[in-house]
Design an enzyme around this catalytic site. Structure first.
Site, PDB file in Angstrom:
ATOM      1  N   HIS A  28      -5.016   1.628   6.908  1.00 35.35           N
ATOM      2  CA  HIS A  28      -3.654   2.149   7.097  1.00 35.35           C
ATOM      3  C   HIS A  28      -3.389   3.312   6.129  1.00 35.35           C
ATOM      4  CE1 HIS A  28       0.861   1.352   7.666  1.00 35.35           C
ATOM      5  NE2 HIS A  28       0.811   2.188   6.644  1.00 35.35           N
ATOM      6  N   GLU A  29      -3.745   3.116   4.853  1.00 38.25           N
ATOM      7  CA  GLU A  29      -3.462   4.160   3.848  1.00 38.25           C
ATOM      8  C   GLU A  29      -4.357   5.384   4.043  1.00 38.25           C
ATOM      9  OE1 GLU A  29      -0.766   3.754   2.440  1.00 38.25           O
ATOM     10  OE2 GLU A  29      -0.614   1.611   2.822  1.00 38.25           O
ATOM     11  N   HIS A  36      -2.990   7.652   6.555  1.00 39.76           N
ATOM     12  CA  HIS A  36      -1.927   8.521   6.035  1.00 39.76           C
ATOM     13  C   HIS A  36      -2.487   9.855   5.533  1.00 39.76           C
ATOM     14  CE1 HIS A  36       1.872   6.376   6.168  1.00 39.76           C
ATOM     15  NE2 HIS A  36       1.348   5.292   5.638  1.00 39.76           N
ATOM     16  N   CYS A  66       5.232  -0.217   7.354  1.00 42.01           N
ATOM     17  CA  CYS A  66       4.981   0.957   6.527  1.00 42.01           C
ATOM     18  C   CYS A  66       6.267   1.309   5.793  1.00 42.01           C
ATOM     19  CB  CYS A  66       4.554   2.117   7.423  1.00 42.01           C
ATOM     20  SG  CYS A  66       4.207   3.631   6.520  1.00 42.01           S
ATOM     21  N   LEU A  67       6.158   1.623   4.514  1.00 40.97           N
ATOM     22  CA  LEU A  67       7.352   1.957   3.726  1.00 40.97           C
ATOM     23  C   LEU A  67       8.031   3.222   4.241  1.00 40.97           C
ATOM     24  CD1 LEU A  67       6.057   1.109   0.137  1.00 40.97           C
ATOM     25  CD2 LEU A  67       7.639  -0.227   1.546  1.00 40.97           C
ATOM     26  N   GLN A 110       3.208   9.950   1.250  1.00 39.16           N
ATOM     27  CA  GLN A 110       4.467   9.212   1.359  1.00 39.16           C
ATOM     28  C   GLN A 110       5.419   9.518   0.211  1.00 39.16           C
ATOM     29  OE1 GLN A 110       2.374   5.230   2.127  1.00 39.16           O
ATOM     30  NE2 GLN A 110       4.260   5.052   3.297  1.00 39.16           N
ATOM     31  N   GLY A 140       0.835  -1.192   0.000  1.00 36.49           N
ATOM     32  CA  GLY A 140       0.000   0.000   0.000  1.00 36.49           C
ATOM     33  C   GLY A 140       0.872   1.245   0.000  1.00 36.49           C
TER      34      GLY A 140
HETATM   35 CO    CO Z   1       2.167   3.376   5.659  1.00 39.00          CO
END
Ligand code: CO
Length: 150
Positions: free
Chosen positions: A130-131, A134, A88-89, A51, A46
């Site tokens: 989760h996204e 963000h 998370c990236l 991000q 995701g």
């Molecule tokens: Co994330």
């Protein structure tokens, strides 16, 4: 298409709220395609626009069941509660245990500006929550009950 740079946890942009997309044009389509390419390259499931340094309500998800892309998503309903492990990236080298709704109903727009409402479960529901977090400046570590180093 192009790989975009993923910002990390120290970057304050991750704590800002994203704005609605109003133009469903070629620039948006390129952004979505770049986000998928960036996510796959980084082995994530995701990615949200903040991000890659853009405060726009755009997210992409692929949990192995196909591509999901959402513009201006809103969670309409949440059902059940289930714990699971998330990473998370933007938070490399860590994972955490997070409680999420098991099933969600989401309203969103497609890349062509069509409004849709769909229901998601399990991993996809988790990834979408989760996204969407963000887009509100929230990271999973804010919700994690346990954190682990990889
Ligand atoms: Co994330």
């Amino acid at each position: 298409m192009a790989i975009r740079n993923i910002v990390k946890i120290e970057d304050p942009i991750l704590r800002n709220k994203s704005r609605d997309v109003v133009d469903f044009n070629e620039k948006l389509w390129t952004l979505l395609d770049d986000m998928f390419e960036t996510m796959y390259k980084a082995d994530g499931c995701g990615l949200a626009a903040p991000q890659i340094g853009l405060l726009r309500k755009v997210i992409v998800v692929d949990c192995g069941k196909g591509k999901i892309e959402m513009i201006n998503p809103t969670i309409l309903e949440m059902h059940g509660e289930i714990g699971g492990i998330e990473g998370c990236l933007s938070v490399p080298g860590k994972h955490g245990h997070v409680m999420r709704a098991e099933k969600i109903k989401v309203e969103f727009y497609t890349r062509y500006g069509e409004k849709k409402v769909k229901t998601y479960r399990e991993f996809e529901a988790r990834a979408l929550q989760h996204e969407i977090d963000h887009l509100n400046g929230i990271l999973y570590i804010d919700r994690a009950t346990k954190e682990y180093d990889d």
